[in-house]
Design a protein around this motif. Structure first.
Motif, PDB file in Angstrom:
ATOM      1  N   SER A  56       0.828  -1.215   0.000  1.00  0.00           N
ATOM      2  CA  SER A  56       0.000   0.000   0.000  1.00  0.00           C
ATOM      3  C   SER A  56       0.863   1.267   0.000  1.00  0.00           C
ATOM      4  N   PHE A  57       1.979   1.251   0.702  1.00  0.00           N
ATOM      5  CA  PHE A  57       2.874   2.409   0.638  1.00  0.00           C
ATOM      6  C   PHE A  57       3.423   2.575  -0.786  1.00  0.00           C
ATOM      7  N   GLN A  58       3.839   1.461  -1.385  1.00  0.00           N
ATOM      8  CA  GLN A  58       4.483   1.562  -2.698  1.00  0.00           C
ATOM      9  C   GLN A  58       3.506   1.988  -3.788  1.00  0.00           C
ATOM     10  N   VAL A  59       2.324   1.382  -3.798  1.00  0.00           N
ATOM     11  CA  VAL A  59       1.372   1.766  -4.846  1.00  0.00           C
ATOM     12  C   VAL A  59       0.800   3.159  -4.566  1.00  0.00           C
ATOM     13  N   GLY A  60       0.665   3.496  -3.301  1.00  0.00           N
ATOM     14  CA  GLY A  60       0.175   4.839  -2.941  1.00  0.00           C
ATOM     15  C   GLY A  60       1.099   5.913  -3.489  1.00  0.00           C
ATOM     16  N   MET A  61       2.405   5.714  -3.338  1.00  0.00           N
ATOM     17  CA  MET A  61       3.362   6.685  -3.878  1.00  0.00           C
ATOM     18  C   MET A  61       3.175   6.799  -5.389  1.00  0.00           C
ATOM     19  N   ARG A  62       3.043   5.652  -6.058  1.00  0.00           N
ATOM     20  CA  ARG A  62       2.905   5.683  -7.528  1.00  0.00           C
ATOM     21  C   ARG A  62       1.612   6.349  -7.974  1.00  0.00           C
ATOM     22  N   HIS A  63       0.525   6.070  -7.269  1.00  0.00           N
ATOM     23  CA  HIS A  63      -0.754   6.699  -7.629  1.00  0.00           C
ATOM     24  C   HIS A  63      -0.636   8.219  -7.623  1.00  0.00           C
ATOM     25  N   LEU A  64       0.172   8.747  -6.689  1.00  0.00           N
ATOM     26  CA  LEU A  64       0.261  10.207  -6.552  1.00  0.00           C
ATOM     27  C   LEU A  64       1.481  10.774  -7.282  1.00  0.00           C
ATOM     28  N   GLY A  65       2.101   9.962  -8.129  1.00  0.00           N
ATOM     29  CA  GLY A  65       3.173  10.478  -8.984  1.00  0.00           C
ATOM     30  C   GLY A  65       4.575  10.320  -8.416  1.00  0.00           C
ATOM     31  N   GLY A  66       4.699   9.721  -7.246  1.00  0.00           N
ATOM     32  CA  GLY A  66       6.019   9.521  -6.656  1.00  0.00           C
ATOM     33  C   GLY A  66       6.512   8.095  -6.852  1.00  0.00           C
ATOM     34  N   ASP A  67       7.549   7.743  -6.120  1.00  0.00           N
ATOM     35  CA  ASP A  67       8.114   6.396  -6.233  1.00  0.00           C
ATOM     36  C   ASP A  67       8.657   5.967  -4.874  1.00  0.00           C
ATOM     37  N   SER A  68       9.108   4.701  -4.805  1.00  0.00           N
ATOM     38  CA  SER A  68       9.577   4.208  -3.504  1.00  0.00           C
ATOM     39  C   SER A  68      10.672   3.171  -3.690  1.00  0.00           C
ATOM     40  N   VAL A  69      11.454   2.963  -2.657  1.00  0.00           N
ATOM     41  CA  VAL A  69      12.467   1.913  -2.660  1.00  0.00           C
ATOM     42  C   VAL A  69      12.294   1.116  -1.374  1.00  0.00           C
ATOM     43  N   TYR A  70      12.316  -0.224  -1.507  1.00  0.00           N
ATOM     44  CA  TYR A  70      12.074  -1.113  -0.368  1.00  0.00           C
ATOM     45  C   TYR A  70      13.365  -1.785   0.068  1.00  0.00           C
ATOM     46  N   LEU A  71      13.712  -1.622   1.334  1.00  0.00           N
ATOM     47  CA  LEU A  71      14.909  -2.281   1.870  1.00  0.00           C
ATOM     48  C   LEU A  71      14.467  -3.452   2.730  1.00  0.00           C
ATOM     49  N   THR A  72      14.899  -4.640   2.394  1.00  0.00           N
ATOM     50  CA  THR A  72      14.382  -5.859   3.032  1.00  0.00           C
ATOM     51  C   THR A  72      14.954  -6.043   4.438  1.00  0.00           C
ATOM     52  N   PRO A  73      14.274  -6.875   5.240  1.00  0.00           N
ATOM     53  CA  PRO A  73      14.808  -7.191   6.571  1.00  0.00           C
ATOM     54  C   PRO A  73      16.217  -7.787   6.480  1.00  0.00           C
ATOM     55  N   GLN A  74      16.482  -8.559   5.407  1.00  0.00           N
ATOM     56  CA  GLN A  74      17.793  -9.213   5.265  1.00  0.00           C
ATOM     57  C   GLN A  74      18.926  -8.211   5.138  1.00  0.00           C
ATOM     58  N   GLU A  75      18.632  -7.015   4.705  1.00  0.00           N
ATOM     59  CA  GLU A  75      19.704  -6.041   4.508  1.00  0.00           C
ATOM     60  C   GLU A  75      20.257  -5.476   5.821  1.00  0.00           C
ATOM     61  N   GLY A  76      19.563  -5.746   6.919  1.00  0.00           N
ATOM     62  CA  GLY A  76      20.064  -5.331   8.235  1.00  0.00           C
ATOM     63  C   GLY A  76      20.440  -3.868   8.287  1.00  0.00           C
ATOM     64  N   VAL A  77      19.575  -3.029   7.727  1.00  0.00           N
ATOM     65  CA  VAL A  77      19.916  -1.608   7.591  1.00  0.00           C
ATOM     66  C   VAL A  77      19.969  -0.892   8.946  1.00  0.00           C
ATOM     67  N   LEU A  78      19.065  -1.297   9.843  1.00  0.00           N
ATOM     68  CA  LEU A  78      18.918  -0.510  11.078  1.00  0.00           C
ATOM     69  C   LEU A  78      19.900  -0.931  12.170  1.00  0.00           C
ATOM     70  N   GLY A  79      21.140  -0.492  12.007  1.00  0.00           N
ATOM     71  CA  GLY A  79      22.085  -0.657  13.106  1.00  0.00           C
ATOM     72  C   GLY A  79      22.968  -1.878  13.040  1.00  0.00           C
ATOM     73  N   GLU A  80      22.826  -2.718  12.011  1.00  0.00           N
ATOM     74  CA  GLU A  80      23.700  -3.894  11.925  1.00  0.00           C
ATOM     75  C   GLU A  80      24.983  -3.565  11.170  1.00  0.00           C
ATOM     76  N   ARG A  81      24.864  -2.983   9.981  1.00  0.00           N
ATOM     77  CA  ARG A  81      26.065  -2.645   9.204  1.00  0.00           C
ATOM     78  C   ARG A  81      26.689  -1.337   9.652  1.00  0.00           C
ATOM     79  N   GLU A  82      25.840  -0.424  10.091  1.00  0.00           N
ATOM     80  CA  GLU A  82      26.341   0.898  10.503  1.00  0.00           C
ATOM     81  C   GLU A  82      25.344   1.527  11.470  1.00  0.00           C
ATOM     82  N   PRO A  83      25.786   2.509  12.233  1.00  0.00           N
ATOM     83  CA  PRO A  83      24.883   3.100  13.230  1.00  0.00           C
ATOM     84  C   PRO A  83      23.651   3.730  12.594  1.00  0.00           C
ATOM     85  N   ILE A  84      22.550   3.676  13.321  1.00  0.00           N
ATOM     86  CA  ILE A  84      21.282   4.239  12.844  1.00  0.00           C
ATOM     87  C   ILE A  84      21.453   5.716  12.480  1.00  0.00           C
TER      88      ILE A  84
END
Ligand code: CP
Ligand code: NVA
Length: 311
Positions: A56-84
């Protein structure tokens, strides 16, 4: 002066007037799909699985002319590779707004304290503000004016219940939350809900008897007994929540025309019967649909383009 963006981390971040306005805005966007987010980018940082919130976030952005990028849980973005604090400042250079789904609310708070762009809580252990906004959009579609109507939540005093209570009482609803002992809403949320209810002319009550909560209710709402991250407690919870099921008996107690709500995913035979899920008055898939428009409205508001929407 450092730029200090507006965030949506807790349902308590929104005033009653803002909730009212977001519900209206969501309904306008649903009808008109104005491309007011042209060129805007959303990043989704998810550490837990999702069907509805992500899509719903991704299609919502597209409906209104924007776009989105999804970072998966596997990427460990929040504090695993580098500080938040580093992640927050990097993403602020690429995108306009971030939605985070994670475990503790403190993680989102920490992220937001370093973020130069708005941050949206896309579910934490403590809250689910986007779900609550979509639920109030859905109730508004079915009841017109929700104020004065009674909403009974049966089950766990969890993230969904907390955000729902705070949001619904702000619009003048009578909210009853029935949980087993030991699973009630956190104290701060119950206090805040009572204050908001008094201001908006509704009421707020916590109970331990689902039948008492359901009596004469306009809507019965339930959610999983075991939320993501609490799987080890599932067996214990199945015993503790016995009787806290939305079923034919509870619908009968509520009365004719009662609406049945669930944020999904649902566990038939546990918090809801198949009969109640599929039966008359079920508005569960409307809730899922309205996630798109509630979140689109929140994004417009946080990015300050809500005034560009023709109402
Ligand atoms: N209701 C909800 O948030 O669903 P997802 O977990 O699939 O996003
Ligand atoms: N309370 C549930 C909601 C899922 C959308 C959980 O946190 O898993």
């Amino acid at each position: 002066m450092p730029h200090s963006p507006r965030h949506l981390i807790s349902s308590a971040d929104l005033s009653a007037a803002e909730i009212q306005d977001l519900v209206k805005l969501a309904l306008v966007l649903k009808r008109t799909r104005q491309r007011v987010l042209d060129g805007r980018q959303l990043a989704l940082l998810f550490e837990k699985p999702s069907l509805r919130t992500r899509v719903s976030f991704q299609v919502g952005m597209r409906h209104l002319g924007g776009d989105s990028v999804y970072l998966t849980p596997q990427e460990g973005v929040l504090g695993e590779r580098e500080p938040i604090k580093d992640v927050a400042r990097v993403l602020g250079r690429y995108v306009d707004i971030v939605a985070i789904r994670t475990f503790g609310q403190a993680i989102v708070d920490e992220y937001a304290s370093y973020s130069t762009i708005p941050v949206i809580n896309a579910l934490t252990n403590e809250e689910h503000p986007c779900q609550a906004l979509a639920d109030l959009v859905t109730l508004t579609e079915h009841l017109e004016d929700v104020s004065g109507h009674t909403l009974a939540f049966i089950g766990d005093g969890n993230n969904v219940a907390t955000s729902l209570a705070l949001t619904a009482v702000s619009l003048g609803m009578h909210v009853r939350i029935a949980t087993p002992r030991g699973y009630q809403l956190p104290e701060w949320a119950a206090t805040e809900a009572s204050i908001r209810a008094a201001e908006a002319g509704g009421s707020f009550a916590t109970l331990t008897d689902p039948e008492l909560a359901a009596e004469g209710a306009d809507a019965l709402y339930t959610d999983t007994w075991t939320s993501m991250g609490f799987e080890r407690e599932a067996e214990r919870r199945r015993m503790d929540f016995a009787g806290f099921q939305v079923n034919a008996q509870l619908r009968k107690i509520a009365g004719t025309g009662v609406l049945v709500m669930h944020d999904l995913p649902a566990h038939r035979g546990e918090e809801i019967t198949d009969e109640a899920f599929e039966g008359e008055g079920s508005i569960i898939f409307d809730q899922a649909e309205n996630r798109t428009w509630a979140q689109a409205a929140a994004i417009c508001k946080l990015l300050g383009v809500d005034h560009e929407v023709r109402r």
